[in-house]
Design an enzyme around this catalytic site. Structure first.
Site, PDB file in Angstrom:
ATOM      1  N   HIS A  55       1.576   5.464  -1.667  1.00 21.44           N
ATOM      2  CA  HIS A  55       1.030   6.754  -2.491  1.00 21.44           C
ATOM      3  C   HIS A  55       2.343   7.253  -3.005  1.00 21.44           C
ATOM      4  O   HIS A  55       3.247   7.621  -2.417  1.00 21.44           O
ATOM      5  CB  HIS A  55       0.447   7.506  -1.760  1.00 21.44           C
ATOM      6  N   LEU A  56       2.309   7.236  -4.427  1.00 25.41           N
ATOM      7  CA  LEU A  56       3.511   7.750  -5.081  1.00 25.41           C
ATOM      8  C   LEU A  56       3.066   9.087  -5.743  1.00 25.41           C
ATOM      9  O   LEU A  56       4.104  10.011  -6.065  1.00 25.41           O
ATOM     10  CB  LEU A  56       4.214   6.942  -6.341  1.00 25.41           C
ATOM     11  N   ARG A  57       1.996   9.528  -5.665  1.00 22.68           N
ATOM     12  CA  ARG A  57       1.583  10.937  -6.389  1.00 22.68           C
ATOM     13  C   ARG A  57       1.942  10.988  -7.733  1.00 22.68           C
ATOM     14  O   ARG A  57       2.284   9.658  -8.429  1.00 22.68           O
ATOM     15  CB  ARG A  57       2.071  12.028  -5.609  1.00 22.68           C
TER      16      ARG A  57
ATOM     17  N   LYS B  93      -9.314  -0.825  -5.601  1.00 23.35           N
ATOM     18  CA  LYS B  93      -9.324  -0.040  -4.550  1.00 23.35           C
ATOM     19  C   LYS B  93     -10.731   0.543  -4.083  1.00 23.35           C
ATOM     20  O   LYS B  93     -11.389   1.401  -4.842  1.00 23.35           O
ATOM     21  CB  LYS B  93      -8.126   1.074  -4.146  1.00 23.35           C
TER      22      LYS B  93
ATOM     23  N   HIS C  11     -10.175   0.691   2.129  1.00 27.65           N
ATOM     24  CA  HIS C  11     -10.028   1.628   3.088  1.00 27.65           C
ATOM     25  C   HIS C  11     -11.351   1.641   3.947  1.00 27.65           C
ATOM     26  O   HIS C  11     -12.314   1.896   3.889  1.00 27.65           O
ATOM     27  CB  HIS C  11      -9.935   3.053   2.561  1.00 27.65           C
TER      28      HIS C  11
ATOM     29  N   LEU D 190      -4.669   9.199   8.004  1.00 27.48           N
ATOM     30  CA  LEU D 190      -6.094   8.323   7.918  1.00 27.48           C
ATOM     31  C   LEU D 190      -6.038   6.952   7.696  1.00 27.48           C
ATOM     32  O   LEU D 190      -5.044   6.786   6.561  1.00 27.48           O
ATOM     33  CB  LEU D 190      -7.005   8.873   7.054  1.00 27.48           C
TER      34      LEU D 190
ATOM     35  N   ALA E  35      -3.983  14.578   5.633  1.00 27.89           N
ATOM     36  CA  ALA E  35      -3.801  13.444   6.470  1.00 27.89           C
ATOM     37  C   ALA E  35      -2.669  12.667   5.532  1.00 27.89           C
ATOM     38  O   ALA E  35      -2.768  12.280   4.313  1.00 27.89           O
ATOM     39  CB  ALA E  35      -4.995  12.487   6.455  1.00 27.89           C
TER      40      ALA E  35
ATOM     41  N   ASN F 152      -5.287   7.339  -5.810  1.00 32.27           N
ATOM     42  CA  ASN F 152      -6.123   8.450  -5.399  1.00 32.27           C
ATOM     43  C   ASN F 152      -5.422   9.651  -5.936  1.00 32.27           C
ATOM     44  O   ASN F 152      -5.098  10.593  -5.212  1.00 32.27           O
ATOM     45  CB  ASN F 152      -6.303   8.519  -4.055  1.00 32.27           C
TER      46      ASN F 152
ATOM     47  N   HIS G 242       2.820  14.401   1.590  1.00 27.23           N
ATOM     48  CA  HIS G 242       2.194  15.879   1.300  1.00 27.23           C
ATOM     49  C   HIS G 242       3.240  16.890   1.494  1.00 27.23           C
ATOM     50  O   HIS G 242       4.090  16.669   2.387  1.00 27.23           O
ATOM     51  CB  HIS G 242       0.920  16.137   2.220  1.00 27.23           C
TER      52      HIS G 242
ATOM     53  N   HIS H 243       0.962  -1.338   0.034  1.00 25.67           N
ATOM     54  CA  HIS H 243       0.066  -0.136  -0.062  1.00 25.67           C
ATOM     55  C   HIS H 243       0.844   1.206   0.051  1.00 25.67           C
ATOM     56  O   HIS H 243       1.454   1.653   1.195  1.00 25.67           O
ATOM     57  CB  HIS H 243      -0.866  -0.105   1.091  1.00 25.67           C
TER      58      HIS H 243
ATOM     59  N   ASP I  66       1.485   2.758   3.657  1.00 25.91           N
ATOM     60  CA  ASP I  66       0.491   3.778   3.250  1.00 25.91           C
ATOM     61  C   ASP I  66       1.492   4.995   3.369  1.00 25.91           C
ATOM     62  O   ASP I  66       0.957   6.155   3.905  1.00 25.91           O
ATOM     63  CB  ASP I  66      -0.681   3.676   4.437  1.00 25.91           C
TER      64      ASP I  66
ATOM     65  N   HIS J  37      -4.347  -0.770   5.807  1.00 25.94           N
ATOM     66  CA  HIS J  37      -3.969  -0.072   7.092  1.00 25.94           C
ATOM     67  C   HIS J  37      -4.671  -0.188   8.470  1.00 25.94           C
ATOM     68  O   HIS J  37      -5.320   0.851   8.913  1.00 25.94           O
ATOM     69  CB  HIS J  37      -3.786   1.529   6.562  1.00 25.94           C
TER      70      HIS J  37
HETATM   71  C1  NCD Z   1      -3.609   8.899   2.299  1.00 31.99           C
HETATM   72  C2  NCD Z   1      -3.309  10.044   1.176  1.00 31.99           C
HETATM   73  O1  NCD Z   1      -2.998  11.196   1.619  1.00 31.99           O
HETATM   74  O2  NCD Z   1      -3.428   9.722  -0.095  1.00 31.99           O
HETATM   75  N1  NCD Z   1      -3.751   9.695   3.569  1.00 31.99           N
HETATM   76  C3  NCD Z   1      -3.542   9.096   4.856  1.00 31.99           C
HETATM   77  O3  NCD Z   1      -3.498   9.591   5.582  1.00 31.99           O
HETATM   78  N2  NCD Z   1      -3.161   7.426   4.609  1.00 31.99           N
HETATM   79  C4  NCD Z   1      -4.814   8.321   1.996  1.00 31.99           C
HETATM   80  C5  NCD Z   1      -5.299   7.190   2.542  1.00 31.99           C
HETATM   81  O4  NCD Z   1      -4.745   6.174   2.302  1.00 31.99           O
HETATM   82  O5  NCD Z   1      -6.254   7.181   3.314  1.00 31.99           O
HETATM   83 ZN    ZN Z   2      -3.258   4.968   1.711  1.00 30.36          ZN
END
Ligand code: NCD
Ligand code: ZN
Length: 346
Positions: free
Chosen positions: A15-17, A99, A136, A219, A263, A41, A251, A13, A247, A174
């Site tokens: 997030h690479l943006r 997802k 999620h 989150l 988050a 996302n 940011h 899990h 996760d 998560h």
């Molecule tokens: C994630 C995000 O910023 O994309 N944020 C987080 O707090 N984990 C989204 C997510 O996985 O809930």
């Molecule tokens: Zn996440």
């Protein structure tokens, strides 16, 4: 000096943006991890296999030349997802999972599913074709306390879904509560859970006690200490249903250090050092490989990685940067609030 050689890990899990952020954060995962489940996302979200293919190409382009890394793409489930696109994408390995974000649950989840009933036909097709669903696991109802949203999700959404489509492979992502751990441990086969690095280390005091600390806000939000202890017990138990999903969710600091901060905890850079520390504390270093390298691929039906990595316990604390620079500003790195001695030997 202590050493530990394990199969190369994967992150189930991540997030690479995109754009500058992708370029800045990707090497911190691809340096150590062989594969990762890439969260969809983005803005706009990755909702079909064509978008997943172009996102994968952007990830591959951002990859340092000497890193070998396979992004396992996911589709963002909406109320209009095309089941045939999902199944053909899975069969051609364009995607590895779908997802489910309840609408409004977290960062960029506005297009998520409002009523799970609308998704049942797609979920039934996925079950037939063996496509895993990553969830999620939080309800978003305004009347449910944020600390209870995971437990309520299990009762209101997950259990009815499991009853309706028992053959659907589900990853409860998560997990932050003992309720989630108990649910995944005690259910029938076909369910697994990911646990993040930071939820093994912090409880909610890290965010709120003695001042508000936005870099620990993510989150699902970290819960009470008894829940953290349940997560640690599960992660280090050797139970194959639990595996790592960092996760890691970067940011910009400017977006976190503000009146309504985003988050997400950015942990990819020091995750393995943190995990070795946690597993050592729990007397479970021999189970680290299962958690980071073996249980995940087994659940997803993929082979474990052939290559290995070597973890070395240094006498002196290792240096971890406080933040990573992107072209748009810094991103603070997760601070476990203890010195790290485990290093990944290059
Ligand atoms: C994630 C995000 O910023 O994309 N944020 C987080 O707090 N984990 C989204 C997510 O996985 O809930
Ligand atoms: Zn996440």
């Amino acid at each position: 000096m202590q050493e530990l050689t394990i199969r190369r890990p994967d992150d189930w899990h991540l997030h690479l943006r995109d754009g500058d952020m992708l370029e800045a954060v990707l090497p911190h995962t691809s340096r150590h991890f062989a594969r990762a489940i890439i969260m969809p996302n983005l803005v706009p979200p990755v909702v079909d296999t064509a978008l997943a293919a172009s996102y994968r190409a952007r990830i591959e382009k951002a990859l340092p030349q000497d890193h070998r890394f396979i992004p396992l793409m996911t589709l963002y489930l909406t109320e209009t997802t095309d089941a045939e696109d999902v199944v053909s994408g899975y069969e051609s390995s364009a995607i590895a999972a779908v997802k489910l974000y309840p609408a409004g649950a977290t960062t960029n989840s506005q297009s998520g599913v409002r009523d799970i009933e609308t998704a049942y036909p797609v979920l039934e097709r996925m079950a037939e074709a063996g496509v895993p669903l990553c969830v999620h696991g939080e309800v978003t109802d305004a009347d449910i306390d944020i600390f209870d949203r995971e437990a309520v999700f299990i009762d209101r959404v997950l259990e009815p879904l499991r009853r309706r489509i028992p053959s659907l492979k589900i990853v409860m992502e998560h997990i932050t509560t003992s309720n989630g751990i108990d649910y995944v441990s005690s259910g029938a086969d076909g369910i697994a859970g990911t646990i993040t690095t930071h939820h093994l280390i912090i409880n909610r005091n890290a965010i709120l006690a003695g001042g508000i600390r936005p870099h620990y806000y993510c989150l699902p939000v970290a819960k009470r200490e008894n829940h953290r202890l349940a997560l640690r017990a599960a992660a280090t138990s050797g139970n194959p249903r639990f595996f790592l999903g960092t996760d890691s969710a970067p940011h910009l600091d400017a977006a976190k250090e503000t009146a309504c901060g985003c988050a997400g905890v950015f942990s990819s850079i020091n995750t393995l050092s943190c995990l070795a520390h946690v597993f050592e504390d729990e007397g479970a270093l021999d189970r680290l490989e299962g958690f980071v390298s073996l249980n995940g691929p087994a659940f997803y039906g993929l082979p474990a990685n052939d290559e290995t990595i070597r973890l070395v316990r240094r006498e002196e604390p290792i240096a971890v940067p406080a933040s990573v620079e992107t072209k748009s500003g810094p991103v603070t790195v997760f601070d476990p609030m203890f010195a790290l001695h485990w290093d990944v030997a290059e």
